[in-house]
Write a protein that holds these residues in place. Structure first.
Motif: not given
Ligand SMILES: [Zn+2]
Length: 318
Positions: A29, A36-37, A41, A78, A81-82, A99-100, A102
């Motif tokens: 994160y 990083d996320l 974001l 996380c 967020s992902v 969200k990201a 991955a």
């Protein structure tokens, strides 16, 4: 801006790259690395392929499980967020949920012991990219840096065929030139060079010749711009230097082929003014300033790579 970056070594960075000394601090994160996320974001859409890669010192047999384990922990920690994605539709759903997205890719068949069973296991666990090698030669092929005259042996051809059956995307970055053409002959669909630049602009063996670029283009694959200064130019590498590679690939008819594979957290030096993910937009801004259209820029920075992925995960297919 929308960004889909096709290659980073952030997972290894989080573990503490044995070549770069002391452990960097942080989580996926937020950390002191390039990626990083939190920074991802800030973008309108952010998808990232994370490489499963390690050095010999870590013991190749353990690299896959160690990095995959760390990735799974981060996905859990996380999860707001992902999302761990396996297909284009999953990436788009992640984007809609802010969200990201991955993705995972193998970098070097040695991390799966060059074994078909382990490639099958990786596919089952959601790994979507299969990078045949890194710079060190392995059991199945020579590379751009070692055994450069050796292409894929029978075992290598078997793995590349299997990857395609498993709906994984074969990645030729780091391959020897003969290995590249072996993949090209085998590939029934798109294959990619996730993080490779133009050899015509900067004659480094890690970069692609024009013929290689055209072959990837004709297969419907993508070539990701690598931001490692070493692969961009001799010295004083700037955003302008990156633009020279972009222009050259566009001159070769690469509007639907060109993508981004920044090699972030896998490289020692970035172009001047770029310190990590937060600055990748400077390249897009420079192109926009020169009058490149929105649609082309969206293609380069996101949509072309998104198109290479299977629309839906094989497991979700009726
Ligand atoms: Zn690499």
């Amino acid at each position: 801006m929308k960004l889909f970056d096709g290659h980073c070594d952030t997972l290894l960075g989080l573990l503490g790259n044995p070549r770069s000394g002391p452990l960097p601090v942080g989580s996926l994160y937020e950390n002191s690395l390039h990626v990083d996320l939190k920074r991802g974001l800030e973008l309108d859409f952010y998808a990232q392929v994370f490489a499963l890669f390690g050095f010999r010192e870590m013991g190749f047999a353990d690299v896959f499980d160690t990095l995959y384990g760390r990735f799974a922990e981060e996905m859990e920690a996380c999860r707001d967020s992902v999302s761990f994605c396996r297909s284009r539709s999953e990436a788009e759903a992640a984007g809609k949920a802010h969200k990201a997205a991955a993705f995972l890719s193998i970098e070097g068949a040695e991390v799966i012991g060059c074994r078909p069973e382990k490639l099958e296991e990786a596919a089952e666990k959601g790994v979507r990219g299969f990078g045949v090698c890194w710079n060190r030669a392995n059991e199945i092929t020579g590379t751009c840096a070692e055994d450069t005259d050796r292409g894929l042996g029978p075992k290598g051809r078997e793995l590349v065929r299997l990857a395609e059956e498993l709906r994984m995307v074969t990645d030729v970055s780091h391959l020897s030139d003969p290995g590249f053409w072996d993949v090209e002959k085998l590939a029934g669909g798109p294959f990619i060079a996730s993080h490779s630049n133009s050899r015509a602009i900067h004659p480094h063996p890690r970069n692609l010749t024009d013929d290689m670029f055209r072959a990837i283009r004709d297969h419907g694959g993508t070539v990701g711009l690598n931001l490692y200064a070493l692969f961009l130019g001799e010295e004083n590498v700037t955003v302008e230097t990156v633009l020279r590679h972009i222009d050259h690939f566009l001159d070769l008819g690469g509007e639907k082929t060109l993508a981004v594979g920044g090699d972030l957290d896998g490289c020692e030096q970035l172009p001047e003014g770029i310190a990590g993910l937060q600055d990748v937009h400077l390249i897009r801004d420079a192109l926009a300033q020169r009058g490149y259209g929105e649609e082309l820029l969206d293609d380069i920075f996101c949509n072309n790579l998104l198109r290479v992925l299977p629309l839906q995960d094989a497991a979700h297919k009726e």
